[in-house]
Write an enzyme that holds these catalytic residues in place. Structure first.
Site, PDB file in Angstrom:
ATOM      1  N   ASP A 102       0.857  -1.183   0.000  1.00  0.00           N
ATOM      2  CA  ASP A 102       0.000   0.000   0.000  1.00  0.00           C
ATOM      3  C   ASP A 102       0.900   1.243   0.000  1.00  0.00           C
ATOM      4  OD1 ASP A 102      -3.161   0.223   1.724  1.00  0.00           O
ATOM      5  OD2 ASP A 102      -2.226   1.691   0.372  1.00  0.00           O
ATOM      6  N   ASP A 203      -3.236   4.621  -2.393  1.00  0.00           N
ATOM      7  CA  ASP A 203      -4.241   5.186  -1.505  1.00  0.00           C
ATOM      8  C   ASP A 203      -4.787   6.508  -2.063  1.00  0.00           C
ATOM      9  OD1 ASP A 203      -5.472   5.054   1.219  1.00  0.00           O
ATOM     10  OD2 ASP A 203      -4.460   6.977   1.421  1.00  0.00           O
ATOM     11  N   GLU A 254      -7.029   3.271  -5.414  1.00  0.00           N
ATOM     12  CA  GLU A 254      -8.241   3.526  -4.631  1.00  0.00           C
ATOM     13  C   GLU A 254      -8.806   4.848  -5.118  1.00  0.00           C
ATOM     14  OE1 GLU A 254      -8.067   5.042  -0.675  1.00  0.00           O
ATOM     15  OE2 GLU A 254      -9.819   3.926  -0.056  1.00  0.00           O
ATOM     16  N   HIS A 327     -10.555  -2.523   5.235  1.00  0.00           N
ATOM     17  CA  HIS A 327     -10.316  -2.025   6.591  1.00  0.00           C
ATOM     18  C   HIS A 327     -11.102  -0.730   6.872  1.00  0.00           C
ATOM     19  CE1 HIS A 327      -7.791   0.094   3.830  1.00  0.00           C
ATOM     20  NE2 HIS A 327      -7.604   1.021   4.748  1.00  0.00           N
ATOM     21  N   ASP A 328     -11.798  -0.224   5.843  1.00  0.00           N
ATOM     22  CA  ASP A 328     -12.591   1.006   6.049  1.00  0.00           C
ATOM     23  C   ASP A 328     -14.089   0.717   6.072  1.00  0.00           C
ATOM     24  OD1 ASP A 328     -10.475   2.800   3.722  1.00  0.00           O
ATOM     25  OD2 ASP A 328     -10.307   2.603   5.907  1.00  0.00           O
TER      26      ASP A 328
HETATM   27  O1  TEU Z   1      -9.368   5.692   2.467  1.00  0.00           O
HETATM   28  C1  TEU Z   1      -9.900   6.850   1.859  1.00  0.00           C
HETATM   29  C2  TEU Z   1     -11.343   6.782   1.923  1.00  0.00           C
HETATM   30  O2  TEU Z   1     -12.034   7.170   0.988  1.00  0.00           O
HETATM   31  C3  TEU Z   1     -11.969   6.219   3.139  1.00  0.00           C
HETATM   32  O3  TEU Z   1     -11.041   6.370   4.202  1.00  0.00           O
HETATM   33  C4  TEU Z   1     -13.154   7.080   3.458  1.00  0.00           C
HETATM   34  O4  TEU Z   1     -12.855   8.384   3.070  1.00  0.00           O
HETATM   35  C5  TEU Z   1     -13.341   7.089   4.945  1.00  0.00           C
HETATM   36  O5  TEU Z   1     -13.638   5.777   5.307  1.00  0.00           O
HETATM   37  C6  TEU Z   1     -14.426   8.098   5.273  1.00  0.00           C
HETATM   38  O6  TEU Z   1     -15.674   7.557   4.927  1.00  0.00           O
HETATM   39  C7  TEU Z   1      -7.967   5.579   2.404  1.00  0.00           C
HETATM   40  C8  TEU Z   1      -7.573   4.466   3.353  1.00  0.00           C
HETATM   41  O7  TEU Z   1      -8.164   3.246   2.920  1.00  0.00           O
HETATM   42  C9  TEU Z   1      -8.060   4.852   4.729  1.00  0.00           C
HETATM   43  O8  TEU Z   1      -7.827   3.802   5.664  1.00  0.00           O
HETATM   44  C10 TEU Z   1      -7.333   6.098   5.159  1.00  0.00           C
HETATM   45  O9  TEU Z   1      -7.863   6.530   6.408  1.00  0.00           O
HETATM   46  C11 TEU Z   1      -7.519   7.224   4.139  1.00  0.00           C
HETATM   47  O10 TEU Z   1      -7.341   6.794   2.797  1.00  0.00           O
HETATM   48  C12 TEU Z   1      -6.480   8.304   4.372  1.00  0.00           C
HETATM   49  O11 TEU Z   1      -5.217   7.791   4.021  1.00  0.00           O
END
Ligand code: TEU
Length: 560
Positions: A102, A203, A254, A327-328
């Site tokens: 990542d 990311d 992403e 993970h989100d």
């Molecule tokens: O995620 C970006 C993203 O779009 C999600 O984090 C979403 O914005 C967030 O869940 C709010 O709804 C990437 C990574 O996957 C995330 O873990 C990081 O927190 C984020 O970027 C910042 O690097």
């Protein structure tokens, strides 16, 4: 430039996402580490996955669990050493498993040496690595909002300027307009590619190009001025030509709040930018009016429309990542399935839905055993910066919800739902660690764990193992076109994949009541066979009228 067939290994591959902090602790720290991952390579080989996507393990203050990088060239000691990483890479390759790292280059941690030099010093050689603006009327330069709540600008007292942070204030956005930043990014990616890793997950890579007048957004949170921005394709082509193509890296971007048209270009088959893209439209069907922070049922017909739009829109033009979990995102079996009475059936059904589509499937750790949301009941149980920020804003600052209402919303929407420790066995802390884990283990681990799943031939694990193998064996899954068979049906999501000599039909009942549908006219029933189902007592003969039991999935293949 088209790639040779072996370079396109990822078109028949399934990729497993590991969130190292929650995967496996080889010691007694309470957090996962690289040696823990190494100890589970045999398990992953048994599942049959082809590559691991490793979320960030670089030096980081861990404000955002590694998505705030303070040194791109060092391993966070919480996870281990560079020697541990080199061992993981070597042993993964020995297991026939590739490694995708990542890379977070939209922003760095404010602890990064570049930012530390820039802060408070307009003459720093690194000042222009970030985005600084003068206040307007003593306020922030514009009204853009952070995706983690609050304003997207933070004041640097010493210089009186603000810096941009689309995420936490400890995550300062890089200035990609600066060619030195782009050169730094190429150097970082080259360093890891030279070590022999097989690819990169990038990311929020579609946020790197901001509209340079940074206007106020009178109708939104500012994302329309930096999402899929003016030079994003130019920058990606520059990085791709300099590094990705040179090393033959597989790349997945992403893409936050993106469009199909941009994704056709990001993942175009001429390989000028990236191999494939993540988009999230299908994971916003329980965001009424786009609002994440509300408790809401999901919109089933919208879900089908979105998949239809992207499957038909990318076919022959680009390549998508197929996923429910990461993970989100909350655990899909709790979100769109039934994590109580029909947990196993619905987890298998949901797996079939994405795995029979065109694209590359991503399996998030624990999804293969049907792990669920933990159902936390107090704010003290949460660790995610986004969740705790939003609790503070909505309950304490704006008072738009009560404590109990926000706890219910977090139990459905928090990113911590997917970050609970991987459930390996029925021992204390689910075999994840010998110490109290950094995040509470879901209470259902004694019966819901990998050891029990591997011992049960009817488990979600073996269903996923079969889905992974079907992608390798049945070409129409990779090459076929897509047609939604029952767009109006209130319970069944059924689609057809068609190639020259194969027809695959995937029928999925998304609800607990029995549902019926009729196979398409012209389906050669005599040649139809059931490839896979989530009910053991599957009739062998395929009939025109299909009756699906609660959360039943049925994958049919007709070969002419
Ligand atoms: O995620 C970006 C993203 O779009 C999600 O984090 C979403 O914005 C967030 O869940 C709010 O709804 C990437 C990574 O996957 C995330 O873990 C990081 O927190 C984020 O970027 C910042 O690097």
């Amino acid at each position: 430039m088209t790639q040779s067939a072996d370079k396109l290994w990822w078109k028949k591959a399934s990729i497993y996402q590991i969130y190292p902090k929650s995967f496996c602790d080889s010691g007694a720290k309470g957090t996962g580490d690289i040696q823990g991952i190494i100890s589970k390579l045999d398990y992953l080989k048994h599942l049959g996955i082809d590559a691991i996507w490793l979320t960030p393990i670089y030096e980081s203050p861990m404000i955002d669990n590694g998505y705030d990088i303070s040194d791109y060239y060092a391993i966070n000691p919480d996870f281990g050493t560079m020697a541990d990483f080199d061992q993981l890479l070597a042993e993964a390759h020995e297991h026939g498993i590739r490694i995708i790292m990542d890379i977070v280059v939209n922003h760095t941690s404010t602890e990064h040496k570049w930012f530390q030099s820039a802060l408070g010093d307009k003459n720093s050689p690194y000042r222009d690595y970030y985005i600084w603006k003068d206040p307007i009327n003593g306020e922030a330069p514009n009204n853009w909002e952070s995706k983690f709540g609050g304003n997207a600008w933070e004041l640097d007292e010493a210089t009186g300027q603000y810096y941009l942070h689309l995420f936490a204030k400890e995550q300062a956005d890089l200035n990609w307009e600066n060619p030195k930043v782009r050169e730094e990014v190429k150097d970082v990616i080259s360093f890891w590619a030279e070590k022999g890793i097989d690819g990169f997950r990038l990311d929020v890579i579609n946020l790197i190009s901001k509209q340079q007048d940074f206007p106020n957004d009178d109708i939104g949170d500012g994302r329309r001025f930096y999402t899929d921005g003016p030079k994003v394709h130019q920058y990606l082509q520059e990085i791709s030509e300099a590094v990705f193509q040179k090393y033959g890296s597989v790349t997945v971007g992403e893409m936050s709040s993106t469009t199909l048209e941009h994704c056709q270009q990001y993942s175009s088959l001429d390989n000028k930018e990236l191999s494939m893209v993540f988009n999230f439209h299908h994971l916003k069907v329980d965001y009424p009016n786009g609002e994440k922070w509300t408790k809401a049922p999901f919109n089933f017909s919208q879900l089908k429309e979105i998949f239809n739009h992207w499957q038909t829109g990318l076919n022959g033009k680009g390549w998508g990542a197929l996923f429910w979990c990461n993970h989100d995102q909350p655990r899909i079996v709790s979100r769109l399935g039934n994590d109580s009475e029909y947990r196993v059936e619905s987890a298998k059904m949901l797996g079939a839905v994405v795995h029979m589509m065109q694209g590359t499937p991503y399996i998030y750790q624990g999804e293969e055993i049907g792990m669920t949301n933990p159902g936390y009941t107090s704010i003290e149980q949460y660790r995610d910066v986004e969740s705790t920020n939003m609790y503070d804003i909505m309950v304490n600052r704006d008072k738009v919800v009560t404590h109990d209402e926000m706890i219910a919303i977090l139990a459905q929407k928090s990113r911590d739902n997917s970050r609970t420790p991987m459930q390996w066995n029925a021992s204390e802390f689910a075999g994840f660690s010998k110490a109290q884990p950094w995040l509470e283990v879901a209470s259902n681990y004694p019966a819901l764990n990998a050891e029990a799943a591997v011992d049960d031939k009817n488990s979600v694990f073996y269903f996923y193992k079969q889905l992974i193998q079907l992608r390798k064996d049945v070409d129409v899954i990779t090459t076929g076109d897509y047609q939604d068979l029952y767009p109006e049906h209130s319970a069944i999501f059924g689609y057809k994949r068609q190639s020259e000599n194969q027809t695959l039909i995937c029928l999925n009942n998304f609800y607990a009541d029995q549902a019926e549908c009729t196979l398409p006219v012209g389906t050669e029933l005599s040649k139809a066979k059931v490839l896979l189902s989530n009910y053991e007592d599957q009739e062998l003969a395929v009939t025109k009228q299909q009756v699906l039991r609660p959360y039943e999935t049925r994958i049919l293949l007709i070969e002419s």
